[in-house]
Design an enzyme around this catalytic site. Structure first.
Site, mmCIF file in Angstrom:
data_model
loop_
_atom_site.group_PDB
_atom_site.id
_atom_site.type_symbol
_atom_site.label_atom_id
_atom_site.label_comp_id
_atom_site.label_asym_id
_atom_site.label_seq_id
_atom_site.Cartn_x
_atom_site.Cartn_y
_atom_site.Cartn_z
ATOM 1 N N LYS A 205 48.815 34.529 12.391
ATOM 2 C CA LYS A 205 48.073 33.862 11.312
ATOM 3 C C LYS A 205 46.896 33.076 11.899
ATOM 4 O O LYS A 205 45.770 33.204 11.459
ATOM 5 C CB LYS A 205 49.043 32.944 10.571
ATOM 6 C CG LYS A 205 48.436 32.205 9.426
ATOM 7 C CD LYS A 205 49.504 31.408 8.691
ATOM 8 C CE LYS A 205 48.855 30.348 7.832
ATOM 9 N NZ LYS A 205 49.798 29.580 7.040
ATOM 10 N N GLU A 211 51.926 32.644 22.939
ATOM 11 C CA GLU A 211 52.799 33.787 23.227
ATOM 12 C C GLU A 211 52.133 35.097 22.812
ATOM 13 O O GLU A 211 52.085 36.076 23.559
ATOM 14 C CB GLU A 211 54.133 33.651 22.468
ATOM 15 C CG GLU A 211 55.016 32.519 22.938
ATOM 16 C CD GLU A 211 54.767 31.213 22.192
ATOM 17 O OE1 GLU A 211 53.637 31.005 21.693
ATOM 18 O OE2 GLU A 211 55.707 30.393 22.127
ATOM 19 N N GLY A 265 53.882 31.265 7.661
ATOM 20 C CA GLY A 265 54.360 32.332 8.547
ATOM 21 C C GLY A 265 55.689 32.911 8.111
ATOM 22 O O GLY A 265 55.863 34.134 8.025
ATOM 23 N N ARG A 266 56.641 32.056 7.786
ATOM 24 C CA ARG A 266 57.995 32.532 7.458
ATOM 25 C C ARG A 266 58.073 33.179 6.089
ATOM 26 O O ARG A 266 59.118 33.699 5.713
ATOM 27 C CB ARG A 266 58.989 31.379 7.605
ATOM 28 C CG ARG A 266 58.612 30.116 6.860
ATOM 29 C CD ARG A 266 59.387 28.917 7.401
ATOM 30 N NE ARG A 266 59.047 27.660 6.760
ATOM 31 C CZ ARG A 266 58.062 26.845 7.145
ATOM 32 N NH1 ARG A 266 57.305 27.177 8.168
ATOM 33 N NH2 ARG A 266 57.845 25.709 6.523
ATOM 34 N N GLU A 351 63.102 26.072 9.800
ATOM 35 C CA GLU A 351 61.722 25.583 9.948
ATOM 36 C C GLU A 351 61.252 24.907 8.655
ATOM 37 O O GLU A 351 60.391 24.025 8.677
ATOM 38 C CB GLU A 351 60.783 26.745 10.322
ATOM 39 C CG GLU A 351 59.442 26.274 10.850
ATOM 40 C CD GLU A 351 58.639 27.366 11.549
ATOM 41 O OE1 GLU A 351 58.739 27.508 12.785
ATOM 42 O OE2 GLU A 351 57.902 28.095 10.860
ATOM 43 N N HIS A 382 84.797 38.949 16.247
ATOM 44 C CA HIS A 382 85.269 38.996 17.640
ATOM 45 C C HIS A 382 84.459 38.056 18.509
ATOM 46 O O HIS A 382 84.426 38.204 19.732
ATOM 47 C CB HIS A 382 85.197 40.440 18.147
ATOM 48 C CG HIS A 382 86.081 41.349 17.357
ATOM 49 N ND1 HIS A 382 87.411 41.545 17.645
ATOM 50 C CD2 HIS A 382 85.835 42.056 16.231
ATOM 51 C CE1 HIS A 382 87.938 42.364 16.758
ATOM 52 N NE2 HIS A 382 87.006 42.688 15.878
ATOM 53 N N LYS A 510 54.640 22.572 21.768
ATOM 54 C CA LYS A 510 53.461 23.412 22.090
ATOM 55 C C LYS A 510 52.454 22.609 22.902
ATOM 56 O O LYS A 510 51.905 23.100 23.894
ATOM 57 C CB LYS A 510 52.767 23.869 20.796
ATOM 58 C CG LYS A 510 53.479 24.960 20.028
ATOM 59 C CD LYS A 510 52.587 25.408 18.862
ATOM 60 C CE LYS A 510 53.375 26.185 17.839
ATOM 61 N NZ LYS A 510 52.626 26.483 16.614
#
Ligand code: F6P
Length: 545
Positions: A205, A211, A265-266, A351, A382, A510
């Site tokens: 965005k 990253e 973003g999400r 978030e 499990h 950040k």
């Protein structure tokens, strides 16, 4: 009723002895399963296995009214600036309004978002179809067979989750997802790709995320090694609101698919960020995904609070977090295809809702978003289900079941569903010490062994879960499911009085990473005394300190 009065009423109910008990609610009301089950389109939500009885439900609905959940919903869907700390709207619902249709909440401030969404969607469709029919090809003239989405957080999780859920070997392209700045991920992916047939989407965005930009530079270099710089450029696409930065990276405007900065973003899988999904699945499938979400938008807008799935799911969370003090929730999809769904919800919910202050800046007076985690069933059984069955603090579970599989192995699917249903039942009904003792005695266990082991084999029961049942998993039902949780998050924002659309809590790390980076390179920069010794030790271990 004021919000304070509604919270007090809820607290009083939570404080009653036996307030967490669920089984007596079934005993008191034979119609409970039907009464506590609601539907929206293809999605069935069964809340019967929660400690929400009639009085608690009324109190929760009073709270929803007192905190004006419906007003917040209307403002969200109208396009008001509900994201107050960033001074903007949250317009992800505009992205799933089909051409020609009115937006779910109809408001003038939606207009610009709708126009941009439609324009970008048309460009995405043209591009997707051109890649599929071979009119857009790679630098050497070969067709694109693979698409790599480079992005992180919301620029990765949504498309990755949905591609994992919906991709089948007959689909037009293979999708790959590169998120972590850890280059081990790229090293693992690279051997599976042929640069001549790989299309690379840089999904960010902001187009500044460390990253993503680091991975994008690595992958661009890899393309250039075999295709040259000009050739590499023809394999690159940007998905971003920052057209300038995309251009500076060498991606021409006609290969940039934008979206509005009012799409968080999400919440962005429906936007240009979904391009890898459209390429992997085909355009009609992507449109059905949007249509599923739109169907849930319409339900959210029109269903009364007491039958409104996002509202009810949010109220159950309030009861678990604030009423009963359960600080975590597990999401267990009994469908391997939904393996990344818990990861998507981790970002969407944590978030959005992990907040310490209310919209007015005052500290929150009670707990907000719980820890969300999960794994597909039956793997979870499990792994961590031991804790969920027997730890002192219950962990509410969302079981997501799909009635019909996408494969032709009915026996496997029956076993999968039997396990999911059994887990929900075991959490609810438990097993008393008397029952354990009787069973062990019947199996011939000696008394001393029974005394030793019986307490360990007790299940308290009355552990809450919700069940979400889909008829099958396809783009339309997945769209409904994802939008259900998005709107649940919005409702919780209203209920807790927090802003679910900002994420200031990710900033500090950040900034510090940017400050620490030069020290790792050996450049002088004063470091915090808690971190400096570790930097020194790392450099020593690297043989450079
Ligand atoms: O982790 C913080 C965050 O800003 C998320 O909200 C977002 O989804 C992610 O980083 C990626 O951001 P961008 O799409 O700008 O690269």
């Amino acid at each position: 009723m004021t919000p304070d009065a509604a919270w007090s009423a809820l607290d009083a109910l939570a404080g009653r002895p036996g307030g967490a008990a669920i089984r007596p609610l079934f005993a008191a009301d034979p119609d409970r399963p039907a009464r506590m089950t609601h539907r929206a389109g293809d999605v069935l939500l069964d809340l019967s296995r929660t400690a929400i009885g009639p009085a608690v439900l009324d109190a929760l609905l009073d709270l929803a009214r007192a905190t004006d959940v419906a007003g917040f919903r209307d403002a969200l869907l109208r396009g008001d600036a509900v994201n107050v700390t960033e001074g903007r709207s949250a317009l992800h619902t505009a992205l799933r309004v089909p051409d020609g249709a009115p937006p779910a909440g109809a408001g003038p401030s939606m207009d610009r978002a709708l126009a941009l969404a439609r324009q970008t969607r048309a460009r995405m469709q043209t591009f997707t179809e051109a890649v599929h029919d071979g009119s857009i090809r790679g630098a050497t003239g070969q067709r694109f067979t693979d698409v790599v989405n480079i992005g992180i957080g919301g620029s990765d999780l949504g498309p990755f989750m949905a591609a994992r859920a919906l991709w089948t070997p007959g689909c037009p392209m293979r999708a790959h997802h590169l998120a972590n700045v850890d280059a081990h991920a790229w090293d693992a992916l690279r051997p599976r790709l042929d640069p001549a047939r790989t299309l690379v989407l840089v999904a960010s965005k902001t187009f500044t995320t460390q990253e993503t930009m680091t991975n994008a530079a690595l992958v661009r270099g890899w393309l250039a090694e075999s295709l040259g710089d000009a050739g590499a450029a023809t394999h690159l696409v940007a998905l971003s609101t920052n057209l300038k930065a995309a251009a500076a990276f060498g991606i021409p405007a006609e290969r940039v698919f934008g979206f509005s900065d009012t799409v968080g973003g999400r919440f962005s899988v429906w936007s240009a960020i979904g391009l890898s999904l459209a390429l992997a699945l085909g355009w009609p499938e992507f449109e059905r995904f949007l249509a599923g979400a739109r169907a849930m938008d319409e339900h959210f807008l029109s269903a009364p609070l007491e039958a409104n799935l996002p509202v009810l799911l949010a109220l159950a969370e309030v009861w678990h977090v604030n009423g009963l003090g359960y600080p975590a929730r597990a999401v267990l999809p009994y469908d391997e295809r939904l393996a990344r769904f818990p990861a998507h919800l981790q970002q969407l919910e944590m978030e959005s809702l992990g907040k310490a202050v209310r919209i007015d800046g005052s500290p929150v007076p009670r707990g907000t978003g719980p820890v969300v985690f999960g794994e597909p069933g039956t793997n979870a059984q499990h792994s961590f289900m031991q804790l969920i069955h027997q730890s002192p603090t219950p962990v509410p579970v969302d079981f997501i079941l799909v009635a019909n599989p996408g494969h032709a192995h009915p026996d496997s699917h029956r076993k999968l569903l039997a396990n999911g249903l059994a887990q929900a039942e075991a959490l609810l009904v438990g097993r008393s010490e008397e029952a354990v003792r009787a069973e062990m005695a019947a199996a011939g266990a000696p008394a001393a062994r029974i005394d030793q082991v019986a307490p360990h084999r007790v299940f308290t029961g009355d552990r809450p879960s919700t069940v979400i049942l889909l008829p099958h998993l396809d783009p339309f039902t997945l769209g409904q499911l994802v939008a259900l949780y998005e709107h649940k998050v919005a409702c919780l924002g209203a209920l807790w009085g927090i802003n679910p659309f900002d994420q200031w809590g990710v900033e500090l790390g950040k900034q510090l990473a940017a400050h620490i980076l030069p020290a790792l390179e050996g450049l002088d920069a004063e470091q915090d005394p808690t971190t400096a010794p570790l930097i020194a030790r790392i450099r020593q271990l690297q043989g450079i300190g």
